[in-house]
Design an enzyme around this catalytic site. Sequence first.
Site, PDB file in Angstrom:
ATOM      1  CD  GLU A   1       0.411 101.740  45.035  1.00 32.43           C
ATOM      2  OE1 GLU A   1      -0.692 101.247  44.738  1.00 32.43           O
ATOM      3  OE2 GLU A   1       0.980 102.623  44.346  1.00 32.43           O
TER       4      GLU A   1
ATOM      5  CD  GLU B   1      -2.746  98.246  42.137  1.00 30.55           C
ATOM      6  OE1 GLU B   1      -1.896  97.388  41.889  1.00 30.55           O
ATOM      7  OE2 GLU B   1      -3.263  98.403  43.270  1.00 30.55           O
TER       8      GLU B   1
END
Length: 263
Positions: free
Chosen positions: A135, A115
């Site tokens: 995730e 990210e």
Amino acid sequence: MIDTAELQHILVAVDGPLLWVTINRPEVRNALHPPSHRELHRIFDAYAADRSLRVAILTGAGDRAFCAGSDIKVRAETNADDYPPTGYAGLTARFDLDKPVIAAVNGFALGGGAEIVLACDMAYAVDHAQFGFPEPRVGLAALGGGGLPRLARSLPTKFAMDLALTGRRVSAAEAKALGLINDHVPAAELHRKVREMAMIIVANAPLAVEASKAVIRECQTSPDLADAMARSYPAAVRMLESQDAIEGQKAFVERREPNWRAE
């Protein structure tokens, strides 16, 4: 500039107009926890305010990991994220920073680490780097650092879905092909390559660089190309009204190097 005595988890080094920022938690593969997020927040605040610094370069300590994302052992204690108002790594929700940030990806960038890469303006990686959004494997999704929204805006939908749904890792070569990074190089060449690209930026007019980044960012909210071209961009207006706009053209005509003053 921030007092380095206050830093425990992040290293900073000023290299002329460049600011090198190193996540220094190699014992946990440079995973981030609340104190490191806040240190990065303060560092990028200082970078934004210091006119002598033109480009920030973010990397990780060691040769294995750029950033392994969130420190899950710490996060599991509360089952909640704890970021500063500027977001993950003090960067992912910093939407008013017009100066460039380059990621120098020295190893794998997973979860929050990927990210961060998406949030940077440019990214270069070592050949052995890997990227991924794992995730879902721990019951989460790449939301905390804006991973999914940025994936949706950066990649074709099916490629974005691939990374988001499978949680698989991709190589530096595939990351370049997908558009996640600009290029990958042998590990020994990463510092030189990133510094070379940063200094190319530094050679340009500061206000022109800032206006270019601001316009690219802001026009992404336009519904179509016609609207994006018709809008007024404050950073672009400032650039056009600056002495540097006059100086740049004058230097070109006189066949000399321009003397940028950022005014």
